[in-house]
Motif scaffolding. Structure first.
Motif, PDB file in Angstrom:
ATOM      1  N   ILE A 240       0.856  -1.182   0.000  1.00 18.96           N
ATOM      2  CA  ILE A 240       0.000   0.000   0.000  1.00 18.96           C
ATOM      3  C   ILE A 240       0.897   1.238   0.000  1.00 18.96           C
ATOM      4  CG2 ILE A 240      -1.643   1.363   1.345  1.00 18.96           C
ATOM      5  CD1 ILE A 240      -2.874  -1.201   2.316  1.00 18.96           C
ATOM      6  N   GLU A 241       0.548   2.221  -0.829  1.00 19.79           N
ATOM      7  CA  GLU A 241       1.325   3.448  -0.912  1.00 19.79           C
ATOM      8  C   GLU A 241       0.613   4.575  -0.168  1.00 19.79           C
ATOM      9  OE1 GLU A 241       2.402   4.481  -4.881  1.00 19.79           O
ATOM     10  OE2 GLU A 241       3.474   2.599  -5.248  1.00 19.79           O
ATOM     11  N   TYR A 242       1.400   5.334   0.601  1.00 20.50           N
ATOM     12  CA  TYR A 242       0.857   6.443   1.382  1.00 20.50           C
ATOM     13  C   TYR A 242       1.398   7.762   0.825  1.00 20.50           C
ATOM     14  CZ  TYR A 242      -0.215   2.615   4.571  1.00 20.50           C
ATOM     15  OH  TYR A 242      -0.674   1.440   5.114  1.00 20.50           O
ATOM     16  N   LYS A 243       0.505   8.745   0.684  1.00 20.21           N
ATOM     17  CA  LYS A 243       0.837  10.004   0.031  1.00 20.21           C
ATOM     18  C   LYS A 243       1.714  10.898   0.901  1.00 20.21           C
ATOM     19  CE  LYS A 243      -2.296  12.380  -1.999  1.00 20.21           C
ATOM     20  NZ  LYS A 243      -3.576  13.099  -2.290  1.00 20.21           N
ATOM     21  N   LEU A 244       2.572  11.635   0.224  1.00 22.28           N
ATOM     22  CA  LEU A 244       3.380  12.666   0.861  1.00 22.28           C
ATOM     23  C   LEU A 244       2.525  13.909   1.074  1.00 22.28           C
ATOM     24  CD1 LEU A 244       6.295  13.708   1.668  1.00 22.28           C
ATOM     25  CD2 LEU A 244       6.436  14.559  -0.684  1.00 22.28           C
ATOM     26  N   ASP A 245       2.643  14.529   2.248  1.00 22.92           N
ATOM     27  CA  ASP A 245       1.954  15.792   2.500  1.00 22.92           C
ATOM     28  C   ASP A 245       2.830  16.914   1.941  1.00 22.92           C
ATOM     29  OD1 ASP A 245       0.625  18.003   3.366  1.00 22.92           O
ATOM     30  OD2 ASP A 245       0.765  17.551   5.511  1.00 22.92           O
ATOM     31  N   LYS A 246       2.508  17.362   0.743  1.00 22.45           N
ATOM     32  CA  LYS A 246       3.334  18.360   0.071  1.00 22.45           C
ATOM     33  C   LYS A 246       3.177  19.759   0.665  1.00 22.45           C
ATOM     34  CE  LYS A 246       2.104  17.679  -4.230  1.00 22.45           C
ATOM     35  NZ  LYS A 246       2.168  17.807  -5.712  1.00 22.45           N
ATOM     36  N   SER A 247       2.181  19.935   1.534  1.00 24.92           N
ATOM     37  CA  SER A 247       1.984  21.254   2.144  1.00 24.92           C
ATOM     38  C   SER A 247       3.024  21.555   3.214  1.00 24.92           C
ATOM     39  CB  SER A 247       0.578  21.344   2.751  1.00 24.92           C
ATOM     40  OG  SER A 247       0.472  20.503   3.895  1.00 24.92           O
ATOM     41  N   THR A 248       3.775  20.539   3.634  1.00 29.60           N
ATOM     42  CA  THR A 248       4.744  20.730   4.715  1.00 29.60           C
ATOM     43  C   THR A 248       6.188  20.786   4.228  1.00 29.60           C
ATOM     44  OG1 THR A 248       4.912  18.335   5.080  1.00 29.60           O
ATOM     45  CG2 THR A 248       3.226  19.531   6.331  1.00 29.60           C
ATOM     46  N   ILE A 249       6.388  20.815   2.898  1.00 31.15           N
ATOM     47  CA  ILE A 249       7.745  20.763   2.365  1.00 31.15           C
ATOM     48  C   ILE A 249       7.802  21.483   1.019  1.00 31.15           C
ATOM     49  CG2 ILE A 249       7.475  18.584   1.084  1.00 31.15           C
ATOM     50  CD1 ILE A 249      10.265  17.807   2.213  1.00 31.15           C
ATOM     51  N   PHE A 250       8.966  22.022   0.699  1.00 28.55           N
ATOM     52  CA  PHE A 250       9.201  22.670  -0.590  1.00 28.55           C
ATOM     53  C   PHE A 250      10.201  21.840  -1.380  1.00 28.55           C
ATOM     54  CE2 PHE A 250       8.146  26.111   2.373  1.00 28.55           C
ATOM     55  CZ  PHE A 250       7.095  26.722   1.696  1.00 28.55           C
ATOM     56  N   ALA A 251      10.183  22.012  -2.701  1.00 29.42           N
ATOM     57  CA  ALA A 251      11.137  21.292  -3.554  1.00 29.42           C
ATOM     58  C   ALA A 251      12.573  21.647  -3.174  1.00 29.42           C
ATOM     59  CB  ALA A 251      10.863  21.609  -5.023  1.00 29.42           C
ATOM     60  N   THR A 252      12.793  22.886  -2.758  1.00 29.30           N
ATOM     61  CA  THR A 252      14.148  23.304  -2.367  1.00 29.30           C
ATOM     62  C   THR A 252      14.657  22.520  -1.154  1.00 29.30           C
ATOM     63  OG1 THR A 252      13.134  25.128  -1.139  1.00 29.30           O
ATOM     64  CG2 THR A 252      13.990  25.624  -3.330  1.00 29.30           C
ATOM     65  N   ASP A 253      13.724  22.028  -0.313  1.00 29.07           N
ATOM     66  CA  ASP A 253      14.137  21.203   0.829  1.00 29.07           C
ATOM     67  C   ASP A 253      14.697  19.870   0.374  1.00 29.07           C
ATOM     68  OD1 ASP A 253      13.210  23.137   2.668  1.00 29.07           O
ATOM     69  OD2 ASP A 253      11.170  22.341   2.517  1.00 29.07           O
ATOM     70  N   LEU A 254      14.340  19.458  -0.844  1.00 32.03           N
ATOM     71  CA  LEU A 254      14.759  18.166  -1.379  1.00 32.03           C
ATOM     72  C   LEU A 254      15.922  18.288  -2.361  1.00 32.03           C
ATOM     73  CD1 LEU A 254      11.192  16.676  -2.016  1.00 32.03           C
ATOM     74  CD2 LEU A 254      12.680  16.288  -0.050  1.00 32.03           C
ATOM     75  N   LEU A 255      16.489  19.488  -2.454  1.00 35.35           N
ATOM     76  CA  LEU A 255      17.637  19.722  -3.329  1.00 35.35           C
ATOM     77  C   LEU A 255      18.924  19.438  -2.552  1.00 35.35           C
ATOM     78  CD1 LEU A 255      18.784  20.734  -6.033  1.00 35.35           C
ATOM     79  CD2 LEU A 255      18.724  23.068  -5.073  1.00 35.35           C
TER      80      LEU A 255
END
Length: 310
Positions: A240-255
């Protein structure tokens, strides 16, 4: 005269009188049966509404009477402290993890918990919700003290999930839906990245995965541009796949810059259940050369899927 008339009447109307008598008997039986049926339904509905706080609703066995009484006493002590404004005593009943993850200071605890719920004296109804090894989670419904206020209409409720846990041979509680923290400390090496999952903070309706990403690459790497809904997922052991809450993170945090280390927190929507084991985090569309991607997004195709075991 009257007696003779009645005697003649009944003697001459035996069949008619018998029919009337039978009708009356049926009416009496019908009324009695209807009354009994109503009483049975009332008793049945009453039995359905009986408050059984020891019965575990979601997961695990029912808890014992002794266990419930001990946990209930601890939670009620906490509530009394909050009602009485004894902030220090209430805060000291929180577990160390709860203080670190949810309310790092007493001022924060007061502002975001006590001052929100305990605007007036509160009573609390508890229900065993999840019973797992070392942790017992209760659904707690806070209502105003109806006896004191006399207000039986439009009673405002607050719902929390309070967990009783053990800490240094004593009992502590976790509030505001926080359940526990799982220490993971597992590393995965992929594409010149070392990704370490340090821990997972478990809440009633979501989890937060704390990871450290170290790059030994001379190129910037973007784990997810967050333009799609399914490119970063938490995977359960049952796939089962669980969704990421994108409201708590920015793409720059993942750079991830070249030769650098990033601390990242990923929040996934996952209802807590001890039976649902978390298996991995999957980044499905990692951009391995961020600078090239920025120059020409339409033609860029150097993507990679990275899976991190938990």
């Amino acid at each position: 005269m009257l007696r003779r008339w009645l005697s003649n009447y009944f003697a001459n109307n035996k069949k008619k009188n018998l029919f009337i008598f039978i009708i009356i008997i049926f009416i009496i039986i019908f009324i009695a049966a209807s009354k009994m049926d109503s009483e049975l339904k009332a008793n049945s509905n009453e039995s359905k509404e009986v408050y059984r706080p020891q019965e575990t609703v979601i997961s695990g066995n029912d808890i014992s009477k002794e266990k419930y009484e001990n946990d209930s006493a601890l939670i009620k002590t906490f509530i009394n402290y909050c009602n009485n404004g004894e902030l220090e005593e209430a805060y000291n009943l929180l577990s160390t993890d709860c203080k670190e993850k949810v309310y790092s200071t007493k001022a924060e605890f007061k502002k975001n918990y006590v001052d929100v719920i305990f605007t007036e004296d509160r009573e609390c109804n508890l229900q065993s919700w999840i019973n797992s090894t070392g942790y017992n989670t209760y659904k707690a419904i806070f209502i105003e003290d109806i006896i004191s206020t006399g207000n039986y209409d439009n009673v405002k409720e607050f719902v929390d999930y309070i967990t009783v846990c053990s800490e240094n041979d004593s009992k502590k509680i976790n509030v505001n839906n926080y359940i526990k923290t799982i220490e993971v400390n597992k590393e995965t090496k992929k594409n010149e990245l070392t990704i370490k999952v340090k821990s997972i903070d478990v809440y009633m309706e979501y989890v937060e995965c704390n990871i450290v990403v170290e790059s030994n690459n001379d190129k910037k790497i973007l784990l997810d541009n967050l333009e799609y809904t399914n490119t970063t997922r938490l995977i359960g052991s049952d796939n089962i796949e669980y969704k990421l809450d994108k409201s708590t993170i920015f793409a720059t945090d993942l750079l991830i810059n070249e030769n650098s280390v990033n601390d990242i927190k990923l929040k996934f929507f996952k209802q807590y259940s001890p039976d649902k084991v978390m298996d991995s985090i999957k980044f499905k569309k990692v951009i391995l050369d961020y600078d090239s991607y920025i120059k020409n997004k339409e033609e860029y195709d150097n993507y990679k899927e990275i899976s991190i075991k938990l």
